[in-house]
Design a protein around this motif. Structure first.
Motif, PDB file in Angstrom:
ATOM      1  N   TYR A  32       0.834  -1.201   0.000  1.00  0.00           N
ATOM      2  CA  TYR A  32       0.000   0.000   0.000  1.00  0.00           C
ATOM      3  C   TYR A  32       0.874   1.258   0.000  1.00  0.00           C
ATOM      4  CZ  TYR A  32      -2.835   3.712   2.183  1.00  0.00           C
ATOM      5  OH  TYR A  32      -3.437   4.900   2.485  1.00  0.00           O
ATOM      6  N   CYS A  33       1.914   1.244   0.809  1.00  0.00           N
ATOM      7  CA  CYS A  33       2.801   2.412   0.884  1.00  0.00           C
ATOM      8  C   CYS A  33       3.569   2.601  -0.421  1.00  0.00           C
ATOM      9  CB  CYS A  33       3.766   2.247   2.053  1.00  0.00           C
ATOM     10  SG  CYS A  33       2.970   2.288   3.677  1.00  0.00           S
ATOM     11  N   GLY A  34       4.022   1.505  -1.043  1.00  0.00           N
ATOM     12  CA  GLY A  34       4.704   1.627  -2.324  1.00  0.00           C
ATOM     13  C   GLY A  34       3.792   2.174  -3.407  1.00  0.00           C
ATOM     14  N   THR A  35       2.546   1.714  -3.414  1.00  0.00           N
ATOM     15  CA  THR A  35       1.571   2.217  -4.394  1.00  0.00           C
ATOM     16  C   THR A  35       1.315   3.701  -4.184  1.00  0.00           C
ATOM     17  OG1 THR A  35       0.508   0.039  -4.490  1.00  0.00           O
ATOM     18  CG2 THR A  35      -0.769   1.920  -5.287  1.00  0.00           C
ATOM     19  N   LEU A  36       1.154   4.098  -2.925  1.00  0.00           N
ATOM     20  CA  LEU A  36       0.884   5.505  -2.633  1.00  0.00           C
ATOM     21  C   LEU A  36       2.072   6.374  -3.014  1.00  0.00           C
ATOM     22  CD1 LEU A  36      -1.076   7.534  -1.529  1.00  0.00           C
ATOM     23  CD2 LEU A  36      -0.246   7.056   0.776  1.00  0.00           C
ATOM     24  N   MET A  37       3.291   5.871  -2.843  1.00  0.00           N
ATOM     25  CA  MET A  37       4.471   6.622  -3.269  1.00  0.00           C
ATOM     26  C   MET A  37       4.420   6.897  -4.774  1.00  0.00           C
ATOM     27  SD  MET A  37       7.546   6.156  -5.071  1.00  0.00           S
ATOM     28  CE  MET A  37       7.794   4.389  -5.027  1.00  0.00           C
ATOM     29  N   ALA A  38       4.046   5.874  -5.568  1.00  0.00           N
ATOM     30  CA  ALA A  38       3.962   6.063  -7.014  1.00  0.00           C
ATOM     31  C   ALA A  38       2.826   7.003  -7.389  1.00  0.00           C
ATOM     32  CB  ALA A  38       3.780   4.708  -7.695  1.00  0.00           C
ATOM     33  N   VAL A  39       1.710   6.936  -6.650  1.00  0.00           N
ATOM     34  CA  VAL A  39       0.614   7.882  -6.885  1.00  0.00           C
ATOM     35  C   VAL A  39       1.098   9.305  -6.660  1.00  0.00           C
ATOM     36  CG1 VAL A  39      -1.612   8.671  -5.985  1.00  0.00           C
ATOM     37  CG2 VAL A  39      -1.234   6.237  -6.386  1.00  0.00           C
ATOM     38  N   MET A  40       1.878   9.502  -5.587  1.00  0.00           N
ATOM     39  CA  MET A  40       2.415  10.831  -5.285  1.00  0.00           C
ATOM     40  C   MET A  40       3.216  11.393  -6.449  1.00  0.00           C
ATOM     41  SD  MET A  40       5.554  12.348  -4.454  1.00  0.00           S
ATOM     42  CE  MET A  40       6.530  10.953  -3.950  1.00  0.00           C
ATOM     43  N   GLN A  41       3.968  10.520  -7.146  1.00  0.00           N
ATOM     44  CA  GLN A  41       4.780  10.989  -8.260  1.00  0.00           C
ATOM     45  C   GLN A  41       3.928  11.536  -9.392  1.00  0.00           C
ATOM     46  OE1 GLN A  41       7.444   7.114  -8.156  1.00  0.00           O
ATOM     47  NE2 GLN A  41       8.267   8.569  -9.614  1.00  0.00           N
ATOM     48  N   THR A  42       2.761  10.924  -9.625  1.00  0.00           N
ATOM     49  CA  THR A  42       2.000  11.234 -10.832  1.00  0.00           C
ATOM     50  C   THR A  42       0.862  12.222 -10.631  1.00  0.00           C
ATOM     51  OG1 THR A  42       0.590   9.294 -10.433  1.00  0.00           O
ATOM     52  CG2 THR A  42       2.505   8.984 -11.844  1.00  0.00           C
ATOM     53  N   VAL A  43       0.486  12.524  -9.387  1.00  0.00           N
ATOM     54  CA  VAL A  43      -0.727  13.321  -9.176  1.00  0.00           C
ATOM     55  C   VAL A  43      -0.637  14.736  -9.749  1.00  0.00           C
ATOM     56  CG1 VAL A  43      -1.566  12.082  -7.156  1.00  0.00           C
ATOM     57  CG2 VAL A  43       0.067  13.955  -6.852  1.00  0.00           C
ATOM     58  N   VAL A  44       0.560  15.278  -9.914  1.00  0.00           N
ATOM     59  CA  VAL A  44       0.646  16.645 -10.425  1.00  0.00           C
ATOM     60  C   VAL A  44       0.576  16.703 -11.946  1.00  0.00           C
ATOM     61  CG1 VAL A  44       2.006  17.408  -8.451  1.00  0.00           C
ATOM     62  CG2 VAL A  44       3.177  16.655 -10.510  1.00  0.00           C
ATOM     63  N   VAL A  45       0.720  15.552 -12.629  1.00  0.00           N
ATOM     64  CA  VAL A  45       0.751  15.574 -14.096  1.00  0.00           C
ATOM     65  C   VAL A  45      -0.505  16.195 -14.699  1.00  0.00           C
ATOM     66  CG1 VAL A  45       0.892  14.143 -16.171  1.00  0.00           C
ATOM     67  CG2 VAL A  45       2.376  13.660 -14.208  1.00  0.00           C
ATOM     68  N   PRO A  46      -1.721  15.816 -14.247  1.00  0.00           N
ATOM     69  CA  PRO A  46      -2.900  16.450 -14.829  1.00  0.00           C
ATOM     70  C   PRO A  46      -2.996  17.947 -14.548  1.00  0.00           C
ATOM     71  CG  PRO A  46      -3.494  14.437 -13.662  1.00  0.00           C
ATOM     72  CD  PRO A  46      -2.084  14.755 -13.298  1.00  0.00           C
ATOM     73  N   LEU A  47      -2.296  18.403 -13.518  1.00  0.00           N
ATOM     74  CA  LEU A  47      -2.355  19.817 -13.136  1.00  0.00           C
ATOM     75  C   LEU A  47      -1.443  20.710 -13.959  1.00  0.00           C
ATOM     76  CD1 LEU A  47      -2.423  19.912  -9.223  1.00  0.00           C
ATOM     77  CD2 LEU A  47      -4.091  20.911 -10.773  1.00  0.00           C
ATOM     78  N   LEU A  48      -0.411  20.153 -14.564  1.00  0.00           N
ATOM     79  CA  LEU A  48       0.637  20.972 -15.170  1.00  0.00           C
ATOM     80  C   LEU A  48       0.115  22.009 -16.162  1.00  0.00           C
ATOM     81  CD1 LEU A  48       3.555  18.394 -15.621  1.00  0.00           C
ATOM     82  CD2 LEU A  48       3.390  20.272 -13.981  1.00  0.00           C
ATOM     83  N   PRO A  49      -0.833  21.676 -17.054  1.00  0.00           N
ATOM     84  CA  PRO A  49      -1.296  22.715 -17.988  1.00  0.00           C
ATOM     85  C   PRO A  49      -1.977  23.898 -17.302  1.00  0.00           C
ATOM     86  CG  PRO A  49      -1.908  20.511 -18.760  1.00  0.00           C
ATOM     87  CD  PRO A  49      -1.433  20.363 -17.347  1.00  0.00           C
TER      88      PRO A  49
END
Length: 498
Positions: A32-49
């Motif tokens: 669960y913690c490893g999955t959440l770490m990877a989620v943390m990496q990607t959550v800003v991608v949709p925000l960038l534009p």
């Protein structure tokens, strides 16, 4: 000549873990913690534009919300891995996850781009979650459960990334963008609580003095290198700044290498790294990281390209995330297969097979990148190959290093993957920039550019397979020879003489 390293008592043997109900939850909690770490990496991608409008900052400034955690993660992963071997892996794991949760809370409370970048830098500490967790699993689980647990832990990187993109996109589309960070802050805090409740502290330690000089030297070299690689396309590969960064990286890492060979208790045991079983595994990790990262990076851009380009599908960011979701599900499903192959044939065979499957996935992408179902199938095949390869890499390290060095050695392996991903991003960007056409008056990468990026990643995957097949076999950990040629304990009671 460096003074001989002190002879230490053999590290305690792995305990095999407790049979209590909480201990049985250690594997799912760490996953669960490893999955959440990877989620943390990607959550800003949709925000960038939209971030320049939301924060009042330039596009170049907000791009650092992606770059900053990559830099801090690359620097902190080997450092926290070594600290885990010395002071306790669970203790350092709690620290890194707490920093991730704190970074999410800060992002939720501010719209100031400087604070957002600083908070994302804190979140980079979470990159050490996977190597620390794998080391805990080695120390705590019996051999018959270890392989499948490590394979599951390795797959969480891809699973989290596949889940994070569509989930974050939906939050951004239907709620205030700060909500996304509140969600990850709460999930991060729950991860800290679950680790404290279910994950035991490993008894395997390597006490000694922390190599602060080595940590600073490695940090300086990696920051220069990754800044040059990640920002070279934007700043200009021939610019004075980028050339100076590359030169600074060479000088800093060269001095660091010399210092590591001379210090009695180095941050990274370079004599161990120089052994073929360890060093070639790190080279394979770098190449695999390069090959894997092009999949999500190129696919996301290709399916969002306008339909007027002749190949693009004009999908939204939510639809794009859903295209990558089957790959994440495949990674979760196929992780037990990786453990079975490694148990039957050895992890180097699993790694070689996985990288060949990655290349086959890119062959599918080259064959047809216009039909949505073919795009999804090709991306899923690459994801399956990545599961096999990423699950085999920590198994190779665990077979090759003493128990008291697993966290630091796995940290270096994750670092090599990160460098490979940064290089992949730079190469893909350079390829697409040099193969563009005008669509509606705006420059858009051509289909040939995308296919060339797929082909490049496929060739690198085949190189990784070739490297994997050259890794020597064996199941006994490598041992490091002291600088004076004497004899010292290196872990698990293993001694090596001159």
């Amino acid at each position: 000549m460096a003074s001989p390293a002190p002879i230490s008592a053999p590290a305690p043997a792995p305990t095999g873990g407790s049979d209590g109900p909480r201990a049985r939850l250690a594997v799912p909690v760490l996953a669960y913690c490893g999955t959440l770490m990877a989620v943390m990496q990607t959550v800003v991608v949709p925000l960038l534009p939209d971030l320049p409008r939301l924060t009042g900052a330039s596009p170049g400034a907000v791009s650092w919300m992606v770059t900053a955690p990559l830099l801090s993660g690359a620097v902190l992963t080997p450092v926290l891995g070594r600290a885990g071997d010395m002071y306790g892996k669970r203790r350092v794991l709690l620290l890194s996850f707490a920093l991730m949760a704190l970074g999410s809370a800060v992002c939720a409370l501010t719209s100031e781009v400087g604070l957002l970048i600083a908070a994302r830098t804190l979140q980079g500490a979470a990159f050490s979650v996977v190597p620390l967790s794998i080391s805990i699993l080695r120390d705590e689980l019996p051999p018959e459960r270890r392989g499948s647990a490590i394979a599951l832990m390795s797959s969480t990187v891809g699973v989290g990334a596949s889940l994070g993109l569509p989930a974050a996109a939906m939050v951004v589309q239907y709620a205030n963008w700060h909500v996304m960070f509140w969600v990850t802050a709460v999930l991060g805090a729950s991860g800290v609580a679950l680790i404290r409740w279910a994950v035991p502290e490993s008894p395997v330690r390597r006490p000694g003095r922390f190599d602060l000089t080595g940590a600073l030297g490695l940090s300086a070299g990696l920051i220069c290198l990754l800044l040059a690689v990640s920002q070279g396309g934007q700043w200009g590969w021939g610019s004075a700044l980028v050339l100076c960064l590359f030169l600074g990286a060479v000088v800093a890492l060269g001095l660091w290498w010399r210092q590591q060979l001379r210090t009695p208790e180095p941050l990274v045991d370079l004599r161990l790294v120089s052994r073929p079983r360890v060093g070639l595994a790190h080279v394979a990790a770098l190449l695999t990281g390069f090959a894997f990262y092009a999949n999500s990076l190129v696919t996301a851009q290709l399916v969002q390209a306008p339909e007027a380009s002749g190949y693009g599908l004009g999908l939204s960011i939510v639809q794009t995330g859903l295209c990558l979701l089957p790959g994440g599900i495949c990674m979760l499903i196929f992780s037990p297969l990786s453990a079975r192959i490694s148990a039957a044939r050895g992890p180097r065979v699993t790694l070689a097979l996985g990288t060949v499957v990655i290349a086959a996935g890119y062959a599918v992408r080259i064959a047809d990148s216009r039909a949505l179902w073919m795009i999804v199938v090709g991306a899923a095949v690459v994801a399956i190959g990545t599961t096999l390869a990423y699950s085999a890499l920590p198994a190779l390290i665990l077979c090759a290093v003493p128990a008291h060095q697993t966290a630091s050695a796995n940290g270096v392996n994750v670092l090599m993957r990160t460098i490979g991903q940064a290089a992949s991003s730079a190469v893909v960007a350079a390829v697409l920039v040099h193969h563009t056409g005008l669509v509606g008056g705006a420059p858009v990468p051509t289909l040939h550019g995308y296919l060339l990026a797929f082909g490049t990643a496929g060739v690198v995957a085949l190189l990784a397979s070739a490297v994997a097949l050259t890794i020597p076999g064996g199941s006994e950990p490598e041992t490091a020879r002291p600088a004076d040629g004497g004899t010292r304990a290196v872990g698990d009671g293993v001694m090596e003489g001159a």
